[in-house]
Enzyme design. Structure first.
Site, PDB file in Angstrom:
ATOM      1  CG  HIS A  67      -0.358   0.021   2.530  1.00  0.00           C
ATOM      2  ND1 HIS A  67       0.237  -1.083   3.085  1.00  0.00           N
ATOM      3  CD2 HIS A  67      -0.240   1.015   3.438  1.00  0.00           C
ATOM      4  CE1 HIS A  67       0.702  -0.764   4.284  1.00  0.00           C
ATOM      5  NE2 HIS A  67       0.430   0.495   4.525  1.00  0.00           N
ATOM      6  CG  HIS A  69       0.469   4.204   5.044  1.00  0.00           C
ATOM      7  ND1 HIS A  69      -0.324   3.452   5.865  1.00  0.00           N
ATOM      8  CD2 HIS A  69      -0.173   5.387   4.889  1.00  0.00           C
ATOM      9  CE1 HIS A  69      -1.410   4.141   6.182  1.00  0.00           C
ATOM     10  NE2 HIS A  69      -1.341   5.326   5.603  1.00  0.00           N
ATOM     11  CG  ASP A  71       5.052   2.460   7.325  1.00  0.00           C
ATOM     12  OD1 ASP A  71       4.233   2.809   6.448  1.00  0.00           O
ATOM     13  OD2 ASP A  71       4.708   1.859   8.362  1.00  0.00           O
ATOM     14  CG  HIS A  72       4.069  -0.607   4.162  1.00  0.00           C
ATOM     15  ND1 HIS A  72       4.016  -1.947   4.428  1.00  0.00           N
ATOM     16  CD2 HIS A  72       3.700   0.015   5.307  1.00  0.00           C
ATOM     17  CE1 HIS A  72       3.625  -2.135   5.683  1.00  0.00           C
ATOM     18  NE2 HIS A  72       3.417  -0.961   6.236  1.00  0.00           N
ATOM     19  CG  HIS A 156      -3.848  -0.252   6.431  1.00  0.00           C
ATOM     20  ND1 HIS A 156      -3.751   0.031   7.780  1.00  0.00           N
ATOM     21  CD2 HIS A 156      -2.776   0.315   5.835  1.00  0.00           C
ATOM     22  CE1 HIS A 156      -2.650   0.741   7.985  1.00  0.00           C
ATOM     23  NE2 HIS A 156      -2.041   0.926   6.833  1.00  0.00           N
ATOM     24  CD  GLU A 202      -0.936  -4.880  10.570  1.00  0.00           C
ATOM     25  OE1 GLU A 202      -0.250  -4.302  11.446  1.00  0.00           O
ATOM     26  OE2 GLU A 202      -2.021  -4.451  10.164  1.00  0.00           O
ATOM     27  CG  HIS A 413       4.356  -3.379  10.343  1.00  0.00           C
ATOM     28  ND1 HIS A 413       3.394  -2.742  11.078  1.00  0.00           N
ATOM     29  CD2 HIS A 413       4.800  -2.485   9.447  1.00  0.00           C
ATOM     30  CE1 HIS A 413       3.252  -1.499  10.639  1.00  0.00           C
ATOM     31  NE2 HIS A 413       4.115  -1.319   9.650  1.00  0.00           N
ATOM     32  CE  LYS A 461     -15.192 -41.661 -16.408  1.00  0.00           C
ATOM     33  NZ  LYS A 461     -15.492 -41.406 -17.816  1.00  0.00           N
TER      34      LYS A 461
END
Lengths: 620, 641
Positions: A67, A69, A71-72, A156, A202, A413, A461
């Site tokens: 995502h 943010h 920190d990512h 999130h 996380e 995390h 079969k």
């Protein structure tokens, strides 16, 4: 034994700078590429030299960003443009749209405000984003012929995703940051029962079971309402993306319901940009917003107006959302300086503050703040802290584990002590291994693999048509009187093996390709001639009646034991069982001789029939 | 693998495929051609339509009175319009496990399949297909429900042979049904499961189905249906042209065992690009000379491209001030949804969101007031906004209901006005028949972006399917142009064909199934090498089945294992070797008798005869213990695995 290797370069027993290196099925993948908000030196970016001595592009098969943010994704341009990486980067469409906005904002703060050099440039951000490939939720994206990835909704923030990564029969799930409870603008994280070998989750709120969201919201609204009622001004320092939209919706609907007239402002620029993006990415928001957006867009706020600097000095109550979130610079700090001395006013910190920021100081009870230019301000206003971060709490993490049924869990995390507690809980409750490597520490997770084989359809079969095997039936079938009672007594045993059928065939390995075929099919495939083995056993019996009478008696007996469809009368002195075992009856005065004939392949049936006949027609 | 065809209209496909005991329905298109036989439903009572003379066949009884009316010697049914749902009776809809929907045009018959039929399956489609499909269905319902008719005519169906053409030629009018309701739509859509492109969806554990982009319209897709060893591709409504949707994904369709291809171009004799050009020119001409332009259209689809191209064209001619009205109960929804589905658009449109721009320019046109959406003519604000000359986009393209009926009646007698037919589905002469005589100028510029025969042939040669299956119709020129043999799917290899109500065996016979082998079992296997690169072992294992997935695990039951042979001999037996080994085992009285083609060994004392011939041995004895001993000795003499 194959294994999955995981090394956190960041977020190992730590919150911030998520960057996890994974090796699975011979593929090297980097999960997130974040920066640490608490550092201003080298420690802010992951140590990419750890990964390989050679070029990163040769070593890494892909980078996945969960995502927007920082920190990512904050170290991404540094890594791709300054260290050098030209391979694919995967993220969702909203992340691709919002990531460069945040990176550019951070770059401006670092370079223009703090005067840093040797930082990535705007052009580098653009070049970096050109390497991005977008993924849609639930789409299975083939990175190369062996490696596939699939994104799931993570809640999130807008566009946040969890990633399922698969190489052959090995797989792992990386959650990024996620939220298991829906909020006012986003839905809850969801994943199917994908049973990965490893779940990397996380654990920001590893030990917290957060109080009900509704209470927190009511608390927040009451505090704001009380403050404006007594004529105070409320400052809410926020980051432009993420929680501010949630709080705006909350406050806007409350103002509407309570019919309040006190003005609410948010600072222009980034937040406005963000709202525009939110409108375009409506499909990523929650059900309710998606359902109503044609007629009422939740991000077109009724009561919230753009802020102008001059409003700071306006008399009377007001509520202002201002960036940045930790009161470390910019407009939020300017407003704070103006309002701090008045005890009627209030500042609400809706998120975490890094050490060294004004936000951190006032949360720790500082009564006077000194600034660089030798000015200072008295802190008389009320300071409130209220966490609105959208992370899964302990209950949510356990829920996710229950839902996707991983064979191993790894926590990242989060804070070490809290992770340890959750780790014990996970190992206890699910009886699976749980790992929590520190930064630079490698965890090796062994995985077992099932081999894939191809089975010929005629054999399959045939096998499925066989009666179900259970341990009790074959041994007790010799006498009819005991079989019914023993099968009842062995009920549990039978249940355990209820779905099992006995497959018998030939496995052929040709150029590492495995195939199972029926015995009769195998010869052609193998290019050898079968050596047919046939057995005929003579059984002398005392029966004196005519031959057809014995034939028919045997027919009845075997039909009872094996099922009538299995036994066929060929003529008056011949029976065939399952088209493969033949019974001939000869008159051999004074008694009879039964000739039982079967092939090596039908040894099972042959010896079973032998048992039945012998036990029923014993020669005295 | 069988295919059941439930629709006679290749552009309104509805087929059922059975494979591996799974029943899949491929699309459920709704044939609306029947509505052209009905009188239009005007918004306000129309004097002209009301005064059309009734028509009764000579030999019919008086009950038919009022069911039929005549306009310019064409007979129309005076009744709420009826539509032809897919054939029922060939397939029990309760048995259908899943319906795969390719695009929003191919789902309009959904309520007829899912409601009241015992249907228990899922309906798979993409999110835009679902949202836009709902818009189409709700618009249809709204149009029909807001102009109710007191009387429902049905007796005419019993007098077909007495009716004039074209009414006497209609197919199966007794199966025609009235449109569904809003409630029916909601109940049908409650079965929907949303899928993404390239998402692998498991059906009953037996098959995987995947939607891949087809480039035709917002969220449109082709379907891949695969087991571990077989691949079926279903191509319906695809386009290789560059318009607003995400481009077609051809790679995924390659090398299928079977490719079913349907919903090719409606109007293959018209090039969509030049038609778009003609459309813009004709509209500009009309408004410049003071006339109004009416564009009957669907609420989504090519209409977005029309907005974009026409506004550009008008800008270039300095006609930017001519207002464009988009009149549909769903106009606002359609415009709003189009701009949130950027992930489903062409890369150039998608790229706009990264610059904070709306993907479609009509967002800008609406904000600046050049394009104005209205729910209907009666909607608040329309009469005050309405200025002439203007351009009106509105439904329904059949001209039997919707606001278009009103505009035709209102503008019909002025030769300066024009009606422009862009939707390829309805023939314009048919559509206009109940409004004749008309002074208004009809312009026919059908825009169908789906594959024409040339593009289809090219695609087939690239995809290289094992077998190709197409509607029988595609092997003949269209009825409207019987001499145009180029408008057929003439291929070197004649494809399999199907037509309505036909069952077709696709001739795919499965030979292999994938099974997982538990690690414990794999380790216990004793492989013998037959020759380099080829080794083999006899295997006895427990077969476990769950959700149609197979796993082989070690057998725990010793008794069962001991009864099954653990190896198989092959090749020829050496008699001398056998006699020697028998002697070693204490059986010394063997008498060997060589006969032509067979060798007989007799063990007199033990009452045993062993017959040996090429690649076979027969042991006859009367003692089980001894037989097992002999068997083991024999196996030692032979190669085995």
């Amino acid at each position: 034994m194959p294994e999955i290797k995981v090394t956190p370069l960041g977020a190992g027993q730590d919150v911030g700078r998520s960057c996890i290196l994974v090796t699975i099925g011979g593929k090297n993948i980097m999960l997130d590429c974040g920066m640490h908000m608490g550092y201003n030196d080298d420690r802010r970016f992951p140590d990419f030299s750890y990964i390989t001595d050679g070029p990163l592009t040769d070593y890494l098969d892909c980078i996945i960003i969960s995502h927007f943010h920082l920190d990512h994704c904050g170290a991404l341009p540094y890594m791709t443009e300054m260290v050098g990486y030209n391979g694919p980067i995967y993220m969702t469409q909203p992340t691709k749209a919002l990531c460069p906005v945040l990176l550019e904002d951070m770059r401006k703060v670092a370079v223009e405000r703090k005067g840093e050099t040797n930082f990535f440039t705007s052009v580098m951000i653009k070049d970096c984003m050109k390497k991005v490939v977008t993924v849609t939720l639930h789409e299975t994206l083939q990175v190369d012929s062996d490696l596939e990835i699939k994104a799931y909704y993570a809640g999130h923030v807008l566009g946040a995703a969890m990633f399922h990564i698969r190489v052959g029969s090995q797989s792992l799930v990386y959650t990024g940051d996620y939220n298991m409870t829906p909020d006012r603008h986003l839905g809850a994280a969801w994943i199917d029962k994908c049973r990965p070998d490893l779940l990397i989750s996380e654990s920001t709120y590893a030990t917290t079971i957060r109080d009900s969201k509704r209470c927190r919201e009511r608390d927040f609204l009451k505090k704001v309402h009380d403050a404006v009622d007594r004529g105070g001004k409320v400052l809410i320092p926020v980051f432009a993306l993420g929680r501010v939209q949630e709080l705006c919706i909350l406050l806007d609907t409350y103002w509407d319901r309570m019919n309040l007239k006190v003005p609410i402002y948010f600072t222009m620029g980034l937040a406005e940009t963000a709202n525009k993006y939110y409108r375009m990415f409506i499909t990523w928001t929650n059900q309710k917003i998606r359902r109503t957006f044609v007629h009422r867009n939740m991000f077109d706020f009724k009561h919230i107006k753009p802020f102008d600097k001059s409003y700071m000095d306006n008399p009377g109550p007001m509520v202002v959302f201002a960036t940045p979130g930790m009161l470390h610079a910019g407009l939020s700090l300017a407003i704070f300086k103006k309002w701090a001395s008045n005890a009627n006013n209030m500042v609400i910190m809706p998120g975490y503050c890094v050490q060294g920021t004004v936000g951190h100081k006032i949360l720790n009870g500082a009564k006077k703040i000194d600034f660089e230019n030798r000015t200072s301000v008295e802190v008389n206003l009320t300071v409130e802290y209220m966490s609105f971060s959208a992370h899964a709490d302990a209950k949510g993490i356990m829920q996710l584990i229950r839902h996707c049924e991983p064979k191993n869990v790894m926590l990242v995390h989060g804070e070490n002590a809290k992770m340890e507690f959750l780790k014990q809980k996970i190992m206890q409750e699910f009886n699976i291994n749980c790992y929590k490597p520190g930064n630079g520490e490698t965890s090796i997770i062994p995985v077992s693999i099932d081999l894939d084989v191809e089975v010929s359809l005629p054999l399959l079969k045939h096998t499925m048509a066989l009666p179900t095997s259970s341990s009790s039936s074959s041994s007790s079938s010799s006498s009819s009187s005991s079989s019914s009672s023993s099968s009842r007594g062995n009920n549990t045993e039978e249940n355990r093996t209820k779905k099992q059928k006995v497959l018998h065939g030939v496995l052929i390995m040709k150029n590492n390709n495995l195939r199972i075929v029926g015995v009769n099919e195998a010869w052609g495939d193998l290019g050898v001639t079968a050596h047919n083995l046939r057995f005929t056993e003579r059984i002398e019996v005392d029966e004196t009646g005519p031959v057809p009478a014995l034939t028919s008696a045997l027919h009845t007996l075997l039909s009872q034991k094996l099922g009538s469809s299995q036994v066929q009368a060929v003529n008056e002195f011949q029976l065939s069982v399952a088209d493969s075992v033949f019974i001939n009856i000869q008159d051999d005065e004074p008694g009879k001789t039964i000739l039982l004939s079967w092939t090596h392949q039908d040894e099972g049936l042959g010896s079973k029939l032998l048992d039945i006949i012998k036990s029923n027609y014993k020669k005295s | 693998m069988k295919l059941y065809c439930l629709s006679g209209h290749p552009n309104k496909p509805c087929n059922v495929v059975t494979f591996k005991s799974v029943t899949l329905m491929l699309d459920c298109g709704l044939d609306m051609s029947s509505v052209s036989h009905f009188l239009p439903l005007p918004l306000v009572a129309s004097h002209r339509l009301g005064s059309l003379s009734t028509w009764v066949p000579r030999d019919a009884d008086s009950q038919l009175e009022g069911e039929l009316r005549e306009c310019m010697s064409r007979i129309f049914i005076d009744s709420p319009p009826e539509i032809g749902p897919p054939t029922s009776g060939l397939v029990d809809f309760a048995e259908v496990d899943a319906i795969l929907v390719s695009n929003y045009l191919s789902m309009l018959a959904l309520p007829f399949i899912t409601n009241g039929t015992g249907f228990k399956g899922v309906v798979l489609m993409t999110e835009p297909t679902m949202q836009v499909g709902r818009i189409f269905m709700e618009e249809l319902v709204e149009y029909i429900e807001r102009t109710p008719k007191a009387r429902h005519a049905y007796r005419w169906k019993h007098y077909l042979r007495s009716l004039p053409q074209p009414l006497c030629d209609v197919k199966g009018p007794k199966t025609w049904q009235q449109a569904y309701s809003l409630k029916d739509i909601n109940s049908a859509l409650s079965h929907v499961q949303i899928v993404a492109y390239n998402e692998k969806i498991d059906i009953c554990g037996a098959l995987k189905v995947t939607a891949v982009s087809s480039g035709f319209c917002l969220g449109s897709c082709n379907w891949l249906i695969s087991s571990d060893h077989e691949k079926l591709a279903y191509l319906s409504g695809s386009s290789t042209l560059t318009t607003h949707p995400r481009p077609i994904d051809q790679t995924s369709l390659k090398n299928a065992d079977v490719l079913i291809m349907t919903a090719l171009n409606h109007t293959p004799m018209f090039n969509p690009d030049s038609m778009l050009g003609e459309f813009c020119v004709a509209v500009a001409q009309t408004v410049r000379s003071g006339g109004n332009a009416l564009v009957p259209c669907y609420p989504s689809g090519v209409v977005y491209d029309l907005f974009e191209c026409l506004s550009n064209h008008l800008d270039n001619l300095g006609l930017s001030l001519i207002p464009m009205y988009f009149v549909s109960p769903m106009a606002e929804s359609s415009l709003a949804y189009s701009n949130i589905f950027s992930e489903w658009l062409s890369s150039s449109k998608q790229g706009k969101v990264y610059n904070m721009d709306d993907p479609f320019p009509h967002a800008h046109l609406t904000r600046t007031g050049r394009l104005k959406p209205f729910k209907s003519l009666h909607a608040e604000g329309f009469s005050s906004e309405y200025r002439q000359p203007c351009i009106v986009f509105c439904g329904h393209p059949s001209l039997r209901f919707g606001d278009a009926v009103h505009f035709i009646e209102m503008w019909g007698n002025n030769p300066q006005n024009a009606v422009l037919f862009t939707e390829p589905e309805f023939d314009f002469a048919e559509a206009l028949a109940p409004f004749q005589p008309l002074a208004m100028r009809p312009v026919y510029c059908p825009i169908d972006t789906s594959l024409n025969f040339t593009q289809a042939r090219k695609l087939i040669s690239e995809l290289k399917p094992g077998k190709l299956v197409v509607p029988e119709m595609y092997l003949r020129p269209p009825p409207s142009a019987p001499h145009r043999t180029d408008l057929t799917l003439n291929l070197e290899e004649t494809p399999l064909t199907y037509s309505e109500c036909q069952v077709l065996d696709l001739g795919i016979h499965r030979r292999l199934e994938s099974v997982k082998l538990a690690p414990g079992l794999a380790l216990a296997l004793n492989l013998s090498n037959i020759r380099p690169g080829l080794s083999t072992a006899t295997i006895s294992a427990g077969l476990h089945v769950q959700d149609n997935k197979y796993v082989l695990k070690p057998l725990e039951d010793e008794d069962t294992i001991s009864k099954l042979p653990n190896s198989y001999p092959y090749g020829n037996l050496s008699v001398d070797d056998l006699v020697q080994r028998l002697a070693q085992a204490g059986l010394t009285d063997a008498r060997v008798e060589e006969l032509p083609g067979v060798c007989i060994i007799t063990l007199e004392n033990e009452d045993v005869i062993i017959k040996i011939s090429d690649a076979s041995t027969h042991i006859i004895c009367s003692n089980t213990k001894l037989r097992e001993k002999l068997r083991d000795i024999l196996l030692e003499c032979l190669s085995s695995f």
